[in-house]
Design a protein around this motif. Structure first.
Motif, PDB file in Angstrom:
ATOM      1  N   LEU A  36      -2.815   4.485  -6.519  1.00  0.00           N
ATOM      2  CA  LEU A  36      -2.207   3.164  -6.308  1.00  0.00           C
ATOM      3  C   LEU A  36      -0.735   3.291  -5.940  1.00  0.00           C
ATOM      4  O   LEU A  36      -0.239   2.582  -5.063  1.00  0.00           O
ATOM      5  CB  LEU A  36      -2.360   2.313  -7.569  1.00  0.00           C
ATOM      6  CG  LEU A  36      -3.783   1.906  -7.951  1.00  0.00           C
ATOM      7  CD1 LEU A  36      -3.784   1.176  -9.287  1.00  0.00           C
ATOM      8  CD2 LEU A  36      -4.410   1.021  -6.870  1.00  0.00           C
ATOM      9  N   GLN A  37      -0.042   4.206  -6.589  1.00  0.00           N
ATOM     10  CA  GLN A  37       1.371   4.411  -6.279  1.00  0.00           C
ATOM     11  C   GLN A  37       1.553   4.929  -4.853  1.00  0.00           C
ATOM     12  O   GLN A  37       2.525   4.593  -4.177  1.00  0.00           O
ATOM     13  CB  GLN A  37       1.989   5.380  -7.286  1.00  0.00           C
ATOM     14  CG  GLN A  37       2.159   4.790  -8.674  1.00  0.00           C
ATOM     15  CD  GLN A  37       2.708   5.788  -9.675  1.00  0.00           C
ATOM     16  OE1 GLN A  37       3.011   6.927  -9.328  1.00  0.00           O
ATOM     17  NE2 GLN A  37       2.833   5.367 -10.928  1.00  0.00           N
ATOM     18  N   GLY A  38       0.593   5.759  -4.414  1.00  0.00           N
ATOM     19  CA  GLY A  38       0.644   6.241  -3.037  1.00  0.00           C
ATOM     20  C   GLY A  38       0.520   5.111  -2.037  1.00  0.00           C
ATOM     21  O   GLY A  38       1.279   5.018  -1.067  1.00  0.00           O
ATOM     22  N   TYR A  39      -0.458   4.230  -2.258  1.00  0.00           N
ATOM     23  CA  TYR A  39      -0.625   3.064  -1.392  1.00  0.00           C
ATOM     24  C   TYR A  39       0.623   2.182  -1.424  1.00  0.00           C
ATOM     25  O   TYR A  39       1.101   1.707  -0.385  1.00  0.00           O
ATOM     26  CB  TYR A  39      -1.832   2.232  -1.844  1.00  0.00           C
ATOM     27  CG  TYR A  39      -3.152   2.685  -1.273  1.00  0.00           C
ATOM     28  CD1 TYR A  39      -3.465   2.462   0.066  1.00  0.00           C
ATOM     29  CD2 TYR A  39      -4.111   3.316  -2.065  1.00  0.00           C
ATOM     30  CE1 TYR A  39      -4.689   2.854   0.599  1.00  0.00           C
ATOM     31  CE2 TYR A  39      -5.331   3.722  -1.544  1.00  0.00           C
ATOM     32  CZ  TYR A  39      -5.607   3.492  -0.214  1.00  0.00           C
ATOM     33  OH  TYR A  39      -6.821   3.892   0.314  1.00  0.00           O
ATOM     34  N   GLN A  40       1.133   1.962  -2.622  1.00  0.00           N
ATOM     35  CA  GLN A  40       2.302   1.097  -2.760  1.00  0.00           C
ATOM     36  C   GLN A  40       3.506   1.660  -2.012  1.00  0.00           C
ATOM     37  O   GLN A  40       4.244   0.925  -1.341  1.00  0.00           O
ATOM     38  CB  GLN A  40       2.635   0.932  -4.246  1.00  0.00           C
ATOM     39  CG  GLN A  40       3.732  -0.101  -4.521  1.00  0.00           C
ATOM     40  CD  GLN A  40       3.900  -0.346  -6.004  1.00  0.00           C
ATOM     41  OE1 GLN A  40       3.706   0.553  -6.827  1.00  0.00           O
ATOM     42  NE2 GLN A  40       4.245  -1.570  -6.376  1.00  0.00           N
ATOM     43  N   GLY A  41       3.699   2.967  -2.095  1.00  0.00           N
ATOM     44  CA  GLY A  41       4.823   3.586  -1.403  1.00  0.00           C
ATOM     45  C   GLY A  41       4.708   3.485   0.108  1.00  0.00           C
ATOM     46  O   GLY A  41       5.668   3.137   0.799  1.00  0.00           O
ATOM     47  N   ASP A  42       3.509   3.778   0.634  1.00  0.00           N
ATOM     48  CA  ASP A  42       3.310   3.735   2.090  1.00  0.00           C
ATOM     49  C   ASP A  42       3.413   2.306   2.625  1.00  0.00           C
ATOM     50  O   ASP A  42       4.033   2.066   3.666  1.00  0.00           O
ATOM     51  CB  ASP A  42       1.951   4.329   2.453  1.00  0.00           C
ATOM     52  CG  ASP A  42       1.909   5.831   2.230  1.00  0.00           C
ATOM     53  OD1 ASP A  42       2.983   6.464   2.253  1.00  0.00           O
ATOM     54  OD2 ASP A  42       0.803   6.375   2.026  1.00  0.00           O
ATOM     55  N   LEU A  43       2.819   1.365   1.913  1.00  0.00           N
ATOM     56  CA  LEU A  43       2.876  -0.027   2.375  1.00  0.00           C
ATOM     57  C   LEU A  43       4.281  -0.600   2.219  1.00  0.00           C
ATOM     58  O   LEU A  43       4.724  -1.406   3.044  1.00  0.00           O
ATOM     59  CB  LEU A  43       1.863  -0.873   1.598  1.00  0.00           C
ATOM     60  CG  LEU A  43       0.392  -0.536   1.887  1.00  0.00           C
ATOM     61  CD1 LEU A  43      -0.537  -1.312   0.955  1.00  0.00           C
ATOM     62  CD2 LEU A  43       0.039  -0.823   3.344  1.00  0.00           C
ATOM     63  N   GLY A  44       4.977  -0.182   1.177  1.00  0.00           N
ATOM     64  CA  GLY A  44       6.364  -0.617   1.012  1.00  0.00           C
ATOM     65  C   GLY A  44       7.230  -0.123   2.152  1.00  0.00           C
ATOM     66  O   GLY A  44       8.116  -0.844   2.643  1.00  0.00           O
ATOM     67  N   GLN A  45       6.969   1.090   2.601  1.00  0.00           N
ATOM     68  CA  GLN A  45       7.708   1.643   3.734  1.00  0.00           C
ATOM     69  C   GLN A  45       7.410   0.858   5.011  1.00  0.00           C
ATOM     70  O   GLN A  45       8.311   0.615   5.828  1.00  0.00           O
ATOM     71  CB  GLN A  45       7.342   3.120   3.905  1.00  0.00           C
ATOM     72  CG  GLN A  45       8.211   3.856   4.903  1.00  0.00           C
ATOM     73  CD  GLN A  45       7.825   5.325   5.002  1.00  0.00           C
ATOM     74  OE1 GLN A  45       6.696   5.711   4.707  1.00  0.00           O
ATOM     75  NE2 GLN A  45       8.765   6.164   5.413  1.00  0.00           N
ATOM     76  N   PHE A  46       6.147   0.460   5.161  1.00  0.00           N
ATOM     77  CA  PHE A  46       5.774  -0.327   6.339  1.00  0.00           C
ATOM     78  C   PHE A  46       6.456  -1.697   6.306  1.00  0.00           C
ATOM     79  O   PHE A  46       6.970  -2.175   7.335  1.00  0.00           O
ATOM     80  CB  PHE A  46       4.261  -0.495   6.391  1.00  0.00           C
ATOM     81  CG  PHE A  46       3.766  -1.306   7.556  1.00  0.00           C
ATOM     82  CD1 PHE A  46       4.128  -0.987   8.855  1.00  0.00           C
ATOM     83  CD2 PHE A  46       2.927  -2.389   7.361  1.00  0.00           C
ATOM     84  CE1 PHE A  46       3.681  -1.737   9.945  1.00  0.00           C
ATOM     85  CE2 PHE A  46       2.466  -3.141   8.431  1.00  0.00           C
ATOM     86  CZ  PHE A  46       2.846  -2.821   9.729  1.00  0.00           C
ATOM     87  N   LEU A  47       6.496  -2.329   5.142  1.00  0.00           N
ATOM     88  CA  LEU A  47       7.160  -3.637   5.032  1.00  0.00           C
ATOM     89  C   LEU A  47       8.654  -3.515   5.314  1.00  0.00           C
ATOM     90  O   LEU A  47       9.249  -4.418   5.922  1.00  0.00           O
ATOM     91  CB  LEU A  47       6.936  -4.229   3.636  1.00  0.00           C
ATOM     92  CG  LEU A  47       5.509  -4.597   3.240  1.00  0.00           C
ATOM     93  CD1 LEU A  47       5.508  -5.448   1.978  1.00  0.00           C
ATOM     94  CD2 LEU A  47       4.794  -5.339   4.361  1.00  0.00           C
TER      95      LEU A  47
END
Length: 307
Positions: free
Chosen positions: A27-38
């Protein structure tokens, strides 16, 4: 219904956690990648909702990352996270059309996993000193690791109630809490019996739980310790190869495939959700076959080496 970009990410992460049962690390991996995209969207097109995100936004982000020397593996992982939330938003009807469908990602050539030969495995498994409680533990641990193709986390987290020595099988809870039953070879069963009888009792402390493999403090052995021990015994066995994560798991799968096991059976034993993940082991067998062809076929030998 998610109305903003951040709300969409929060809803998606909640879905992955509650319905898919993914681990906190994932979940933290997804959150980090999506946060970078945002963050990228905030610097460029600044869409107010996911409905206004475009394929160009995604492609431009991936291209910008490639200019920052991200590896293809990292780019593929980040694009996969965006594709995953895109699929979720479509399924929940929070967007009307995909913003990743036409995005072309970098080509990722997966490397063949590092494995040991059967002879090297035999030397490794014989390395622990089975006259001590720790040696009995380490021998049982390595035998089971190789016999059942477990992940490191599955091995270190194994509980007594998951093992049935009479049946020669164990119940494993893998990624996403998915359950599978793994067979154990006779040598693994024998090693575990010896450890449970003559090794584990000497490692038990007042607060010891039901973990199978115990540290000297009586607690469940950690993943870090597992890899320290694998490295230690690899060196002791005179194996001059770098120790990689999942080394014995990869060797387990490769040796099964070489022996003629069906790829679907190997997929089930490893607990892979997708057969494409298991197919990486076919490249190992292909390399071995190619090497044999190059060595023994008369038309593969260089001029002047034919008999």
């Amino acid at each position: 219904m998610a109305s903003s970009l951040l709300e969409g990410v929060d809803d998606f992460l909640a879905y992955l956690s509650l319905e898919k049962g993914l681990s906190e690390n994932t979940l933290q991996g997804y959150q980090g990648d999506l946060g970078q995209f945002l963050a990228r969207l905030g610097q460029t097109s600044k869409p107010s909702s996911w409905k206004k995100v475009t394929a160009a936004d995604v492609s431009d982000w991936i291209y910008a990352l490639s200019e920052e020397d991200y590896s293809n593996a990292s780019l593929c992982r980040k694009l996969s996270a965006v594709r995953a939330i895109d699929s979720y938003l479509l399924r929940e009807r929070l967007i009307e059309k995909s913003f990743t469908e036409i995005v072309v990602g970098p080509k990722l050539r997966r490397k063949a996993p590092f494995t040991l030969s059967i002879q090297e495995v035999e030397r490794l498994l014989s390395a622990p000193d089975d006259t001590t409680p720790q040696g009995l533990r380490d021998r049982a641990m390595l035998e089971l690791f190789y016999s059942s193709g477990l992940r490191v986390s599955e091995l270190s987290g194994l509980m007594l109630q998951q093992i049935d020595l009479d049946l020669g099988a164990l119940k494993v809870y893998g990624k996403g809490s998915k359950e599978r039953v793994c067979p154990m070879g006779s040598k693994a069963v024998s090693a575990i019996r010896a450890y449970l009888s003559n090794g584990r009792p000497y490692l038990v402390r007042s607060k010891t739980g039901s973990a199978v493999f115990l540290s000297s403090r009586g607690t469940a052995i950690s993943r870090k310790t597992v890899w320290f021990l694998v490295k230690k015994y690899t060196s002791a066995a005179g194996i001059d190869k770098p120790v990689k994560p999942h080394m014995l798991r990869h060797s387990f799968a490769t040796h099964l495939l070489t022996g003629g096991a069906d790829l679907r059976i190997i997929q089930e034993l490893l607990g892979h959700a997708d057969i494409s993940t298991t197919q990486i082991y076919t490249s190992v067998e292909a390399d071995r076959t190619r090497s044999a062809h190059d060595e023994f076929h008369p038309r593969s030998r260089e001029a002047g080496t034919a008999l």
